[in-house]
Write an enzyme that holds these catalytic residues in place. Structure first.
Site, PDB file in Angstrom:
ATOM      1  N   SER A 135      -5.343 -94.126  14.057  1.00  0.00           N
ATOM      2  CA  SER A 135      -5.294 -92.697  13.683  1.00  0.00           C
ATOM      3  C   SER A 135      -4.183 -92.040  14.485  1.00  0.00           C
ATOM      4  O   SER A 135      -3.873 -92.492  15.597  1.00  0.00           O
ATOM      5  CB  SER A 135      -6.626 -92.025  14.033  1.00  0.00           C
ATOM      6  OG  SER A 135      -6.506 -90.623  13.891  1.00  0.00           O
ATOM      7  N   TYR A 148     -13.384 -90.255  20.642  1.00  0.00           N
ATOM      8  CA  TYR A 148     -12.718 -90.772  19.427  1.00  0.00           C
ATOM      9  C   TYR A 148     -11.251 -91.110  19.706  1.00  0.00           C
ATOM     10  O   TYR A 148     -10.786 -92.207  19.368  1.00  0.00           O
ATOM     11  CB  TYR A 148     -12.825 -89.731  18.315  1.00  0.00           C
ATOM     12  CG  TYR A 148     -12.197 -90.157  17.008  1.00  0.00           C
ATOM     13  CD1 TYR A 148     -12.822 -91.082  16.171  1.00  0.00           C
ATOM     14  CD2 TYR A 148     -10.974 -89.627  16.583  1.00  0.00           C
ATOM     15  CE1 TYR A 148     -12.252 -91.475  14.961  1.00  0.00           C
ATOM     16  CE2 TYR A 148     -10.403 -90.015  15.376  1.00  0.00           C
ATOM     17  CZ  TYR A 148     -11.045 -90.935  14.568  1.00  0.00           C
ATOM     18  OH  TYR A 148     -10.469 -91.325  13.379  1.00  0.00           O
TER      19      TYR A 148
HETATM   20  N1  NAD Z   1     -10.313 -89.280   7.152  1.00  0.00           N
HETATM   21  C1  NAD Z   1      -9.391 -89.013   8.069  1.00  0.00           C
HETATM   22  O1  NAD Z   1      -8.886 -87.882   8.183  1.00  0.00           O
HETATM   23  C2  NAD Z   1      -8.895 -90.122   8.988  1.00  0.00           C
HETATM   24  C3  NAD Z   1      -7.735 -89.872   9.744  1.00  0.00           C
HETATM   25  C4  NAD Z   1      -7.267 -90.857  10.583  1.00  0.00           C
HETATM   26  C5  NAD Z   1      -7.919 -92.081  10.670  1.00  0.00           C
HETATM   27  N2  NAD Z   1      -9.042 -92.289   9.931  1.00  0.00           N
HETATM   28  C6  NAD Z   1      -9.691 -93.605  10.070  1.00  0.00           C
HETATM   29  O2  NAD Z   1      -9.841 -94.191   8.794  1.00  0.00           O
HETATM   30  C7  NAD Z   1     -10.975 -95.046   8.786  1.00  0.00           C
HETATM   31  C8  NAD Z   1     -11.866 -94.702   7.605  1.00  0.00           C
HETATM   32  O3  NAD Z   1     -12.311 -93.371   7.761  1.00  0.00           O
HETATM   33  P1  NAD Z   1     -12.821 -92.481   6.545  1.00  0.00           P
HETATM   34  O4  NAD Z   1     -12.302 -91.126   6.770  1.00  0.00           O
HETATM   35  O5  NAD Z   1     -12.572 -93.161   5.285  1.00  0.00           O
HETATM   36  O6  NAD Z   1     -14.386 -92.426   6.890  1.00  0.00           O
HETATM   37  P2  NAD Z   1     -15.699 -92.652   5.997  1.00  0.00           P
HETATM   38  O7  NAD Z   1     -16.819 -92.086   6.800  1.00  0.00           O
HETATM   39  O8  NAD Z   1     -15.483 -92.191   4.614  1.00  0.00           O
HETATM   40  O9  NAD Z   1     -15.817 -94.249   5.989  1.00  0.00           O
HETATM   41  C9  NAD Z   1     -16.236 -94.957   7.117  1.00  0.00           C
HETATM   42  C10 NAD Z   1     -17.187 -96.051   6.653  1.00  0.00           C
HETATM   43  O10 NAD Z   1     -17.527 -96.853   7.797  1.00  0.00           O
HETATM   44  C11 NAD Z   1     -18.896 -97.187   7.682  1.00  0.00           C
HETATM   45  N3  NAD Z   1     -19.396 -97.537   9.026  1.00  0.00           N
HETATM   46  C12 NAD Z   1     -19.500 -96.741  10.101  1.00  0.00           C
HETATM   47  N4  NAD Z   1     -20.034 -97.410  11.133  1.00  0.00           N
HETATM   48  C13 NAD Z   1     -20.258 -98.674  10.707  1.00  0.00           C
HETATM   49  C14 NAD Z   1     -20.781 -99.854  11.312  1.00  0.00           C
HETATM   50  N5  NAD Z   1     -21.219 -99.852  12.586  1.00  0.00           N
HETATM   51  N6  NAD Z   1     -20.841-100.992  10.590  1.00  0.00           N
HETATM   52  C15 NAD Z   1     -20.427-101.006   9.299  1.00  0.00           C
HETATM   53  N7  NAD Z   1     -19.940 -99.921   8.654  1.00  0.00           N
HETATM   54  C16 NAD Z   1     -19.848 -98.776   9.362  1.00  0.00           C
HETATM   55  C17 NAD Z   1     -19.557 -95.965   7.084  1.00  0.00           C
HETATM   56  O11 NAD Z   1     -20.810 -96.271   6.491  1.00  0.00           O
HETATM   57  C18 NAD Z   1     -18.502 -95.518   6.064  1.00  0.00           C
HETATM   58  O12 NAD Z   1     -18.731 -96.104   4.788  1.00  0.00           O
HETATM   59  C19 NAD Z   1     -11.647 -94.862  10.153  1.00  0.00           C
HETATM   60  O13 NAD Z   1     -11.249 -95.910  10.998  1.00  0.00           O
HETATM   61  C20 NAD Z   1     -11.088 -93.534  10.635  1.00  0.00           C
HETATM   62  O14 NAD Z   1     -11.088 -93.450  12.038  1.00  0.00           O
HETATM   63  C21 NAD Z   1      -9.547 -91.335   9.081  1.00  0.00           C
END
Ligand code: NAD
Length: 245
Positions: A135, A148
């Site tokens: 991120s 985080y």
């Molecule tokens: N959305 C944003 O703005 C953003 C920005 C930068 C980075 N990210 C990164 O992108 C990635 C995806 O994020 P997102 O926004 O799609 O989130 P999201 O919440 O939509 O998806 C995350 C998924 O991970 C699963 N999960 C969480 N803990 C778990 C575990 N212990 N075992 C198995 N599954 C687990 C959840 O059930 C969920 O389906 C993450 O690594 C996040 O840090 C997101």
């Protein structure tokens, strides 16, 4: 294989891989959304299987990887690590907050790589690749986000260490650093009341492109990094941030 593949960026990545004809495994601990995702994608003719896996449990991960590999001719070519927990705490962060964050966001990524490594080696290594979703938060300070942000900074270094160790097998390892992307995680962690319509114009000035991303805009660069077009790219972090950094 995509961890956290039941929703958001992970789901978009599963969908894009499946559109290219790949056999894809969703690894996620949320059975409800995982099964729905599998059902939806299969109804579109895509070859996708959901495995209920908590990435914090090496046993869970190992068993599911083994099952998926068995169904896939004993090999795995690509792994995308995205399962994350979003605990935003600073001066008030507890040991439990740090443990949960680092176990999911850092050890969880490491466990899946340990588990898939033998199956990538079996696939010949070359052409295999791993993407860790970091991120922009891993490269900059943000208020009350010691937990985080430090976990995402760890992902950047973890990626480079993995890339060095797996290079001898021909396996490439890279990370991507998205900025704000419209997923349930972002919607659940908005700094106040209101939804996307309210917050998009507030967030927009942080980005040269003046908006947040859609999940597919993170998924497509992930596919590029996994493709043969990226065959000489390893140990990098690719910001996907609309010019934010
Ligand atoms: N959305 C944003 O703005 C953003 C920005 C930068 C980075 N990210 C990164 O992108 C990635 C995806 O994020 P997102 O926004 O799609 O989130 P999201 O919440 O939509 O998806 C995350 C998924 O991970 C699963 N999960 C969480 N803990 C778990 C575990 N212990 N075992 C198995 N599954 C687990 C959840 O059930 C969920 O389906 C993450 O690594 C996040 O840090 C997101």
């Amino acid at each position: 294989m995509v961890t956290g593949g039941a929703s958001g960026i992970g789901y978009a990545t599963v969908n894009e891989f499946a559109k290219e004809g790949a056999t894809v495994a969703i690894f996620d601990y949320d059975e409800e959304i995982g099964k729905k995702a599998e059902e939806q994608l299969r109804s579109e003719g895509k070859n996708v299987t959901f495995y209920k896996v908590d990435v914090c449990s090496f046993g869970d991960v190992k068993n599911a990887v083994y099952k998926f590999a068995e169904q896939n001719g004993g090999v795995i070519h690509h792994l995308v690590n995205g399962a994350a927990t979003f605990i935003f705490k600073g001066l008030d962060a507890t040991l439990e907050d740090f443990n949960k964050t680092f176990t999911t966001n850092v050890s969880g990524y490491a466990f899946t790589v340990q588990a898939v490594h033998p199956f990538m080696k079996k696939a010949g290594g070359k052409g295999c690749s791993i993407i860790n979703i970091a991120s922009v938060s891993g490269s900059r300070p943000e208020a009350n986000k010691w937990t985080y942000n430090s976990s995402k900074a760890a992902v950047l270094t973890l990626t480079k260490c993995m890339a060095l160790d797996l290079s001898k097998d021909g396996i490439r390892v890279n990370s991507v650093s998205p900025a704000g992307t419209w997923t349930s995680a972002l919607l659940n962690t908005l700094p106040g009341p209101g939804g996307r319509e309210k917050w998009e114009p507030i967030f927009a000035p942080q980005y040269m492109l003046h908006r947040c991303a859609e999940p597919i805009e993170i998924a497509r660069p992930i596919l590029f990094l996994c493709s043969e077009d990226a065959s000489f790219i390893t140990a990098i972090d690719l910001p996907i941030d609309g010019g934010h950094m």
